[in-house]
Design a protein around this motif. Structure first.
Motif, PDB file in Angstrom:
ATOM      1  N   CYS A  83      -7.871   3.742  86.692  1.00  0.00           N
ATOM      2  CA  CYS A  83      -9.247   3.510  87.120  1.00  0.00           C
ATOM      3  C   CYS A  83      -9.913   4.814  87.566  1.00  0.00           C
ATOM      4  O   CYS A  83     -10.945   5.199  87.049  1.00  0.00           O
ATOM      5  CB  CYS A  83      -9.194   2.467  88.239  1.00  0.00           C
ATOM      6  N   CYS A  84      -9.279   5.524  88.514  1.00  0.00           N
ATOM      7  CA  CYS A  84      -9.917   6.731  89.058  1.00  0.00           C
ATOM      8  C   CYS A  84      -9.219   8.011  88.602  1.00  0.00           C
ATOM      9  O   CYS A  84      -9.712   9.103  88.875  1.00  0.00           O
ATOM     10  CB  CYS A  84      -9.948   6.686  90.588  1.00  0.00           C
ATOM     11  N   GLY A  85      -8.100   7.884  87.926  1.00  0.00           N
ATOM     12  CA  GLY A  85      -7.420   9.073  87.401  1.00  0.00           C
ATOM     13  C   GLY A  85      -6.544   9.803  88.395  1.00  0.00           C
ATOM     14  O   GLY A  85      -5.935  10.817  88.053  1.00  0.00           O
ATOM     15  N   SER A  86      -6.467   9.320  89.625  1.00  0.00           N
ATOM     16  CA  SER A  86      -5.632  10.014  90.609  1.00  0.00           C
ATOM     17  C   SER A  86      -4.167   9.946  90.210  1.00  0.00           C
ATOM     18  O   SER A  86      -3.745   9.019  89.515  1.00  0.00           O
ATOM     19  CB  SER A  86      -5.822   9.397  91.995  1.00  0.00           C
ATOM     20  N   PHE A 117       4.379   5.947  85.820  1.00  0.00           N
ATOM     21  CA  PHE A 117       3.927   4.573  85.963  1.00  0.00           C
ATOM     22  C   PHE A 117       2.416   4.627  86.002  1.00  0.00           C
ATOM     23  O   PHE A 117       1.847   5.503  86.638  1.00  0.00           O
ATOM     24  CB  PHE A 117       4.432   3.977  87.281  1.00  0.00           C
ATOM     25  N   ASN A 118       1.745   3.714  85.319  1.00  0.00           N
ATOM     26  CA  ASN A 118       0.298   3.687  85.513  1.00  0.00           C
ATOM     27  C   ASN A 118      -0.198   2.280  85.776  1.00  0.00           C
ATOM     28  O   ASN A 118       0.506   1.304  85.526  1.00  0.00           O
ATOM     29  CB  ASN A 118      -0.438   4.366  84.366  1.00  0.00           C
ATOM     30  N   THR A 120      -3.267   0.457  88.669  1.00  0.00           N
ATOM     31  CA  THR A 120      -4.438   0.586  89.543  1.00  0.00           C
ATOM     32  C   THR A 120      -3.963   0.979  90.937  1.00  0.00           C
ATOM     33  O   THR A 120      -3.074   0.343  91.489  1.00  0.00           O
ATOM     34  CB  THR A 120      -5.199  -0.752  89.620  1.00  0.00           C
ATOM     35  N   CYS A 121      -4.540   2.027  91.475  1.00  0.00           N
ATOM     36  CA  CYS A 121      -4.085   2.503  92.784  1.00  0.00           C
ATOM     37  C   CYS A 121      -4.698   1.656  93.897  1.00  0.00           C
ATOM     38  O   CYS A 121      -5.662   0.918  93.683  1.00  0.00           O
ATOM     39  CB  CYS A 121      -4.408   3.981  92.980  1.00  0.00           C
ATOM     40  N   GLU A 122      -4.140   1.790  95.082  1.00  0.00           N
ATOM     41  CA  GLU A 122      -4.573   0.972  96.211  1.00  0.00           C
ATOM     42  C   GLU A 122      -6.072   1.124  96.473  1.00  0.00           C
ATOM     43  O   GLU A 122      -6.782   0.138  96.692  1.00  0.00           O
ATOM     44  CB  GLU A 122      -3.769   1.390  97.453  1.00  0.00           C
ATOM     45  N   ALA A 123      -6.556   2.346  96.438  1.00  0.00           N
ATOM     46  CA  ALA A 123      -7.977   2.593  96.727  1.00  0.00           C
ATOM     47  C   ALA A 123      -8.875   1.857  95.739  1.00  0.00           C
ATOM     48  O   ALA A 123      -9.889   1.268  96.121  1.00  0.00           O
ATOM     49  CB  ALA A 123      -8.260   4.093  96.692  1.00  0.00           C
ATOM     50  N   CYS A 124      -8.487   1.866  94.460  1.00  0.00           N
ATOM     51  CA  CYS A 124      -9.310   1.199  93.444  1.00  0.00           C
ATOM     52  C   CYS A 124      -9.230  -0.324  93.565  1.00  0.00           C
ATOM     53  O   CYS A 124     -10.201  -1.021  93.244  1.00  0.00           O
ATOM     54  CB  CYS A 124      -8.911   1.657  92.052  1.00  0.00           C
ATOM     55  N   ILE A 125      -8.095  -0.839  94.012  1.00  0.00           N
ATOM     56  CA  ILE A 125      -7.986  -2.284  94.218  1.00  0.00           C
ATOM     57  C   ILE A 125      -8.973  -2.725  95.305  1.00  0.00           C
ATOM     58  O   ILE A 125      -9.678  -3.721  95.164  1.00  0.00           O
ATOM     59  CB  ILE A 125      -6.543  -2.668  94.644  1.00  0.00           C
ATOM     60  N   LYS A 126      -9.034  -1.942  96.377  1.00  0.00           N
ATOM     61  CA  LYS A 126      -9.934  -2.289  97.488  1.00  0.00           C
ATOM     62  C   LYS A 126     -11.388  -2.247  97.061  1.00  0.00           C
ATOM     63  O   LYS A 126     -12.203  -3.057  97.500  1.00  0.00           O
ATOM     64  CB  LYS A 126      -9.707  -1.321  98.655  1.00  0.00           C
ATOM     65  N   LYS A 127     -11.712  -1.303  96.191  1.00  0.00           N
ATOM     66  CA  LYS A 127     -13.107  -1.153  95.746  1.00  0.00           C
ATOM     67  C   LYS A 127     -13.573  -2.360  94.928  1.00  0.00           C
ATOM     68  O   LYS A 127     -14.748  -2.679  94.922  1.00  0.00           O
ATOM     69  CB  LYS A 127     -13.243   0.112  94.887  1.00  0.00           C
TER      70      LYS A 127
END
Lengths: 128, 128
Positions: A83-86, A117-118, A120-127
């Motif tokens: 999602c955000c590429g981090s 592993f790819n 969705t990161c935690e930050a993107c889930i919250k968004k």
DNA sequence: GTGGGTGCAAATACTTTGCAACCGA
DNA sequence: TCGGTTGCAAAGTATTTGCACCCAC
């Protein structure tokens, strides 16, 4: 390969990467190094990042979007957010062991093993 | 997501990928599809490749150089040549098992696990 | 008819490169 | 001095996007 000469710009780039654990892109490196060398060019940043990864002092991470760079050259593995590429380092309870999974029918030279592993990161889930 | 409509161009792209095991790039897909649709544009090829990988019908392989595409969506792993960029499927005596190596300290969503070996392929070794 | 798909071209994103001046050994 | 390094700008590569027209449903 030509003899390597010392350069303050290259030192600055490497020092920056050593101090960061978030796998900066070339642009992020550029933004930082510019504070110390206001006239440095993006081309110089790219040249030094390539050179440092060729001589093994840093590691280039190829992923979606711009390449990222990591001063940690020890074997370790990443999670990439679609999602955000981090890119985050992953820690394992039990380190991955690839000794039993060497490929058959392959006769090239293996230089590196990438486990990524790819999702969705935690930050993107919250968004969302 | 918008309702998907049928398109002969998209069929052709997918059929091509199903018949190949060498992970073509968008350009290679374009070159082939043009034989059947001489006026297809590269933009259409990219749009369809993105769409197909979003809906999980193909898999996009991010590597150095242009992205590559694979109609085999079953879990399997690749070797990427740092020299020529080719991507080969790897076969293992014992399939990699990541069940014991799940990451700690990670609270995102994992969608995919990529295991990629890179180095120099047989063809590039012979050339040098 | 409606809305997704296409072709075309322009734009964007990222990275590399040519060249003259510069600097470190 | 010699040759690697830099800044700058231009070019190159890969991919996305705006828009008018077309086609599947």
């Amino acid at each position: 390969m030509a003899a390597l000469k010392h350069s303050r710009q290259r030192d600055c780039i490497k020092e920056f990467l050593i101090g960061r654990h978030d796998h900066p892109t070339a642009d992020m490196v550029y933004a930082h190094v510019r504070e110390e060398f206001p006239h440095i060019s993006l081309g110089t940043v790219y040249r030094n990042l390539s050179l440092l990864s060729e001589i093994g002092e840093i590691r280039k991470i190829t992923c979606n979007g711009p390449d990222r760079f990591d001063a940690n050259t020890m074997p370790h593995y990443h999670f990439t957010c679609n999602c955000c590429g981090s890119v985050e380092d992953l820690e394992f309870e039990q380190a991955p062991d690839f000794s039993g999974v060497l490929p058959m029918n392959f006769s090239g030279i293996i230089e590196q093993i990438n486990l990524d592993f790819n999702g969705t990161c935690e930050a993107c889930i919250k968004k969302s």
